[in-house]
Design an enzyme around this catalytic site. Structure first.
Site, PDB file in Angstrom:
ATOM      1  N   HIS A  19      38.282 -25.891  10.959  1.00  0.00           N
ATOM      2  CA  HIS A  19      37.246 -24.911  10.613  1.00  0.00           C
ATOM      3  C   HIS A  19      36.023 -25.568   9.989  1.00  0.00           C
ATOM      4  O   HIS A  19      34.897 -25.077  10.161  1.00  0.00           O
ATOM      5  CB  HIS A  19      37.832 -23.839   9.698  1.00  0.00           C
ATOM      6  CG  HIS A  19      38.842 -22.977  10.380  1.00  0.00           C
ATOM      7  ND1 HIS A  19      39.974 -22.498   9.760  1.00  0.00           N
ATOM      8  CD2 HIS A  19      38.897 -22.526  11.671  1.00  0.00           C
ATOM      9  CE1 HIS A  19      40.673 -21.779  10.612  1.00  0.00           C
ATOM     10  NE2 HIS A  19      40.046 -21.788  11.773  1.00  0.00           N
ATOM     11  N   HIS A  42      41.834 -18.707  22.353  1.00  0.00           N
ATOM     12  CA  HIS A  42      43.057 -18.255  21.685  1.00  0.00           C
ATOM     13  C   HIS A  42      42.678 -17.842  20.266  1.00  0.00           C
ATOM     14  O   HIS A  42      42.830 -18.603  19.310  1.00  0.00           O
ATOM     15  CB  HIS A  42      44.104 -19.371  21.663  1.00  0.00           C
ATOM     16  CG  HIS A  42      44.534 -19.839  23.015  1.00  0.00           C
ATOM     17  ND1 HIS A  42      43.752 -20.647  23.817  1.00  0.00           N
ATOM     18  CD2 HIS A  42      45.668 -19.597  23.715  1.00  0.00           C
ATOM     19  CE1 HIS A  42      44.391 -20.894  24.950  1.00  0.00           C
ATOM     20  NE2 HIS A  42      45.548 -20.268  24.911  1.00  0.00           N
ATOM     21  N   SER A 116      39.213 -18.756  12.950  1.00  0.00           N
ATOM     22  CA  SER A 116      38.016 -19.213  13.663  1.00  0.00           C
ATOM     23  C   SER A 116      37.058 -18.074  14.019  1.00  0.00           C
ATOM     24  O   SER A 116      35.838 -18.209  13.840  1.00  0.00           O
ATOM     25  CB  SER A 116      38.430 -19.977  14.926  1.00  0.00           C
ATOM     26  OG  SER A 116      39.239 -21.087  14.597  1.00  0.00           O
ATOM     27  N   GLU A 134      42.598 -13.109  23.543  1.00  0.00           N
ATOM     28  CA  GLU A 134      43.902 -13.225  22.893  1.00  0.00           C
ATOM     29  C   GLU A 134      44.934 -12.492  23.732  1.00  0.00           C
ATOM     30  O   GLU A 134      44.692 -11.364  24.162  1.00  0.00           O
ATOM     31  CB  GLU A 134      43.849 -12.655  21.473  1.00  0.00           C
ATOM     32  CG  GLU A 134      45.163 -12.693  20.720  1.00  0.00           C
ATOM     33  CD  GLU A 134      45.774 -14.078  20.668  1.00  0.00           C
ATOM     34  OE1 GLU A 134      46.950 -14.211  21.095  1.00  0.00           O
ATOM     35  OE2 GLU A 134      45.106 -15.016  20.193  1.00  0.00           O
ATOM     36  N   GLY A 160      43.330 -16.725  27.760  1.00  0.00           N
ATOM     37  CA  GLY A 160      42.065 -17.297  27.320  1.00  0.00           C
ATOM     38  C   GLY A 160      41.480 -18.314  28.265  1.00  0.00           C
ATOM     39  O   GLY A 160      40.255 -18.387  28.433  1.00  0.00           O
ATOM     40  N   ASP A 180      41.844 -23.632  21.644  1.00  0.00           N
ATOM     41  CA  ASP A 180      42.757 -23.825  20.516  1.00  0.00           C
ATOM     42  C   ASP A 180      44.107 -23.167  20.806  1.00  0.00           C
ATOM     43  O   ASP A 180      44.517 -22.244  20.114  1.00  0.00           O
ATOM     44  CB  ASP A 180      42.107 -23.227  19.257  1.00  0.00           C
ATOM     45  CG  ASP A 180      42.959 -23.404  18.009  1.00  0.00           C
ATOM     46  OD1 ASP A 180      43.819 -24.300  17.994  1.00  0.00           O
ATOM     47  OD2 ASP A 180      42.760 -22.629  17.051  1.00  0.00           O
TER      48      ASP A 180
END
Length: 303
Positions: A19, A42, A116, A134, A160, A180
């Site tokens: 992050h 994701h 995120s 998602e 995703g 991710d």
């Protein structure tokens, strides 16, 4: 259906690394007035309660974001934006907490930790936009509850990898893609390099950030090898590893570090990472010999 839920790991050392880099990338995009679009393959649930049973079961945040908060007064400029966002979700409750290395008494200041999508939302300007994919049914419901009032945040209950590819390039023509996945599927290490090549052909100007776990079995090397052998260039790498003496005292020794690849990094973001590196290494008690602030996995080709 994949079972991974990030709530067990929110705010851990890997989240701090990921992050912090995400904030630096989005701030760099915001240096220009033109709007940007953030796309997340994701997304997770967007924001996490660290008082929840899931988070408290592992309490990984104690060795992650909590350590940065203890030393926030000495944070360099390149880390301050990340800390400001985190600190806006704090609730101070005095308590004694046991860390893996020692007994310490400090203010437990964390109540919620942003994921995120929430970091991106906090950094968006009026004309910027966020697109979140998602596929986990529980996580998408959390996203809907949290982001329903934001017109510039768009949610998609879909795979995703497929979803982001179908939606690029966005109308803004500039932006960031975060890849991710949970890596529960080992084939993700093989598929991502080919996916990056396809994504780059469709949206050549995008900055793409790929987070990956550093595990004891070094399986992430498959990902790195695939990117090195790809047709891509201009790929930056940042990787942290925890000290071995700390890892040995923890029950879960699977993930020993965190890595991020950045395709088309914004100008001077490598310098921003370097300027905050010593602080991150000291705060998270990282192995400074095995960790690397930034290096070029694939340098930009000279013209």
């Amino acid at each position: 259906m994949l079972s991974y839920q990030h709530a067990y790991h929110a705010g851990n050392f890997a989240d701090v690394h990921k992050h912090w880099l995400l904030v630096l990338l989005l701030e760099a995009l915001s240096r220009k007035d033109k709007p940007w679009c953030y796309l997340d393959t994701h997304a997770g649930r967007g924001i996490y309660s660290l008082d929840s049973a899931m988070a408290m079961k592992t309490a990984e945040w104690r060795e992650g974001v909590a350590r940065l908060l203890e030393t926030s007064g000495s944070a360099p400029e390149s880390v301050q934006s990340y800390l400001r966002i985190v600190q806006s979700y704090l609730r101070i409750v005095q308590s004694n907490l046991r860390t893996v290395t020692e007994d310490v008494s400090y203010a437990r200041e964390i109540h919620m930790y942003p994921g995120s999508p929430e970091f991106a939302r906090r950094l968006m300007r009026q004309n910027d936009r966020e697109v979140l994919c998602e596929l986990h049914p529980q996580e998408i419901e959390h996203l809907k509850k949290h982001f329903h009032k934001y017109d510039n945040v768009h949610l998609h209950f879909r795979d995703g990898f497929e979803g982001v590819f179908a939606m690029v390039p966005p109308p803004e023509k500039r932006g960031l893609v975060l890849i991710d996945p949970s890596y529960e599927l080992k084939q993700d290490y093989q598929r991502i390099p080919a996916y990056l090549e396809k994504l780059h052909k469709r949206w050549a100007g995008a900055t793409v950030a790929i987070w990956y776990p550093v595990l004891t079995d070094e399986r992430h090397q498959t990902l790195l090898k695939g990117v090195r052998e790809s047709a891509l260039d201009n790929v930056l790498r940042s990787e942290i590893r925890r000290k071995s003496e700390i890892r040995k005292k923890e029950a879960n020794k699977g993930m020993v570090g965190s890595g991020m690849l950045i395709l088309n990094p914004p100008w001077k973001v490598d310098l921003a990472i370097t300027s905050g590196w010593s602080y991150l290494v000291n705060s998270l008690q990282l192995d400074d010999q095995q960790s690397v602030a930034v290096d070029w996995l694939k340098p930009e080709k000279s013209t």
